[in-house]
Design an enzyme around this catalytic site. Structure first.
Site, PDB file in Angstrom:
ATOM      1  N   CYS A  27     -14.240  34.917  21.336  1.00 15.75           N
ATOM      2  CA  CYS A  27     -14.800  33.654  20.868  1.00 15.75           C
ATOM      3  C   CYS A  27     -16.253  33.855  20.424  1.00 15.75           C
ATOM      4  O   CYS A  27     -17.078  34.333  21.215  1.00 15.75           O
ATOM      5  CB  CYS A  27     -14.733  32.630  21.996  1.00 15.75           C
ATOM      6  SG  CYS A  27     -15.565  31.081  21.607  1.00 15.75           S
ATOM      7  N   CYS A  31     -18.585  31.642  22.930  1.00 16.39           N
ATOM      8  CA  CYS A  31     -18.874  31.966  24.340  1.00 16.39           C
ATOM      9  C   CYS A  31     -18.480  33.388  24.737  1.00 16.39           C
ATOM     10  O   CYS A  31     -18.766  33.821  25.853  1.00 16.39           O
ATOM     11  CB  CYS A  31     -18.166  30.971  25.255  1.00 16.39           C
ATOM     12  SG  CYS A  31     -16.390  31.287  25.434  1.00 16.39           S
ATOM     13  N   CYS A  74     -10.219  28.967  21.869  1.00 13.11           N
ATOM     14  CA  CYS A  74     -10.770  29.693  23.006  1.00 13.11           C
ATOM     15  C   CYS A  74     -10.335  28.969  24.283  1.00 13.11           C
ATOM     16  O   CYS A  74     -10.605  27.776  24.444  1.00 13.11           O
ATOM     17  CB  CYS A  74     -12.291  29.747  22.922  1.00 13.11           C
ATOM     18  SG  CYS A  74     -13.052  30.444  24.410  1.00 13.11           S
ATOM     19  N   CYS A 116     -13.967  27.925  26.409  1.00  8.09           N
ATOM     20  CA  CYS A 116     -14.968  26.889  26.072  1.00  8.09           C
ATOM     21  C   CYS A 116     -14.396  25.774  25.201  1.00  8.09           C
ATOM     22  O   CYS A 116     -15.084  24.801  24.898  1.00  8.09           O
ATOM     23  CB  CYS A 116     -16.176  27.516  25.375  1.00  8.09           C
ATOM     24  SG  CYS A 116     -15.871  28.016  23.665  1.00  8.09           S
ATOM     25  N   ASP A 134     -20.791  55.467   6.175  1.00 16.93           N
ATOM     26  CA  ASP A 134     -19.953  55.673   7.360  1.00 16.93           C
ATOM     27  C   ASP A 134     -18.490  55.400   6.985  1.00 16.93           C
ATOM     28  O   ASP A 134     -18.143  54.288   6.597  1.00 16.93           O
ATOM     29  CB  ASP A 134     -20.429  54.700   8.446  1.00 16.93           C
ATOM     30  CG  ASP A 134     -19.661  54.821   9.752  1.00 16.93           C
ATOM     31  OD1 ASP A 134     -18.561  55.412   9.757  1.00 16.93           O
ATOM     32  OD2 ASP A 134     -20.154  54.310  10.763  1.00 16.93           O
TER      33      ASP A 134
END
Length: 412
Positions: free
Chosen positions: A201, A204, A217, A220, A338
């Site tokens: 999430c 949170c 989520c 929360c 990368d």
């Protein structure tokens, strides 16, 4: 629409003229379009030039990890139904390139601007947009892009309290979290194939639950908002529940999703969905993407895929096996140096295709394909790969600078 109809100040006019001169010199020297260097020079002479150029335009900003250039083009086509449009159609999407694009048109009513994710907040401050389209956020250019949640936070803070109408993808939790700080959001159910950057999430840190197409989520209560626009198969559903057919020359589910978001943006400016979607049919290719070109007596379709989410979408639209596939990966500045992101791509989706590998980082890609148990051949260059490929149209998938190299080689 911000500002008034005052002409540009003398300083701004000098900056525009100097920028155009430098851009023309750069083009004449064969160094590309010149839009970035021209914009840099213009902004040096007048640091407020972007704001001045935008003040008489109804501006739409488009930002995302994937699909920015195509969606910008689709929105621009749709808004031309309502008046002249200026746009950074070639994808120069940082402040210098944007300034250059806006300086190129004095009679436009609408500005449709693709913006690099890292610059969105600043460009939004300068251009006072009427609308901002947020499509998706996923990992990209790992050596220099911030972690995706940090980018989402940057958007959330930068757009907090924005007067703009935010058109945002309800299916991407990072986008929803970023857009939720704005008072005026139109949610579009545009879908999300790539989910690996949104398992926790953003609000949170709790674990995201993903039953079916929904998400929330469990800790929360942060959850998918109810969309007012939606992609449904080959149709766009508008807020009144009407279904409008999508007719595109561009292939794949991702472009239907781009069209759905573009239709929602067009409606903000009073262009009805039917008109907007009909105009999007004009777009055949976007800066070479999706073009089918003739090369060495073969048909090659050129496809751009810059990061794991983009490769996943691209695999879903290539012709079925045994269509030959050429893969090309570079790791130059514009790509990100990368290449560890190759390990995030599910190359087992290419099983059954004869695969030919070219590009600066062909050996990195070869190791990845070996582990994915794919049959492939490493080739010196595009010409050799085309010679070795069995009959039929060839799908060519490349990341950013590899794609530009291919376009130059095939004369596109």
């Amino acid at each position: 629409m911000a500002g008034n109809s005052d002409p540009l100040s003398p300083r701004a006019k000098i900056a525009v003229t100097a920028g155009k001169a430098v851009a023309a010199a750069s083009r004449a020297a064969g160094r590309g379009s010149g839009s970035v260097i021209g914009g840099r020079v213009a902004l040096k002479l007048d640091p407020d030039l972007l704001a001045r150029l935008a003040q008489n335009l109804d501006v739409t900003l488009v930002s995302a990890t994937n699909g920015k250039t195509t969606t910008t083009r689709l929105i621009a086509e749709a808004l031309r139904a309502a008046g002249p449009v200026v746009s950074n159609a070639l994808g120069a999407n940082m402040p210098a390139g944007i300034t250059s694009a806006l300086a190129g048109s004095s009679d436009a009513r609408f500005g449709v601007i693709e913006v690099d994710e890292k610059y969105l907040a600043g460009v939004a401050r300068d251009t006072d947009p009427k609308c901002i389209a947020l499509l998706n956020l996923s990992r990209d250019q790992l050596d220099r892009a911030a972690e995706t949640r940090m980018l989402a936070e940057n958007w959330r803070e930068g757009l907090a309290g924005s007067k703009a109408v935010i058109v945002a993808n309800a299916d991407d939790p990072l986008v929803v979290w970023a857009a939720s700080s704005s008072p005026n959001v139109i949610w579009v159910a545009a879908g999300q194939m790539w989910k690996d950057d949104a398992w926790s999430c953003p609000s949170c840190g709790g674990v995201m639950q993903r039953p079916g197409d929904d998400w929330f989520c469990g800790e929360c209560g942060f959850r998918r908002p109810t969309p007012s626009w939606a992609l449904s198969g080959d149709h766009v559903l508008d807020p009144h529940g009407s279904a409008w057919p999508i007719h595109l020359q561009l292939p794949g589910r991702a472009n239907k999703a781009n069209a759905a978001s573009s239709a929602a943006v067009a409606a903000v400016f009073g262009v009805p969905p039917q008109v907007a979607l009909e105009r999007m049919y004009q777009v055949q290719a976007v800066a070479g993407r999706y073009d089918v070109v003739q090369f060495m007596q073969r048909d090659l379709r050129l496809l751009l895929a810059k990061n794991p989410a983009g490769w996943l979408e691209t695999f879903s639209l290539i012709d079925p096996p045994p269509t030959p596939v050429i893969l090309s990966v570079n790791a130059r500045g514009a790509d990100g140096t990368d290449t560890s992101w190759l390990w995030d791509v599910d190359y087992t989706r290419l099983t059954g295709h004869p695969i030919f590998v070219v590009g600066d980082r062909k050996l990195d890609l070869a190791v990845r394909l070996e582990v994915a148990n794919q049959h492939f051949q490493v080739c010196e260059n595009l010409d050799q790969a085309v010679q070795m490929a069995p009959p039929g149209r060839i799908e060519v998938i490349a990341n950013y600078t590899a794609f530009q190299d291919l376009r130059r080689r095939v004369g596109n």
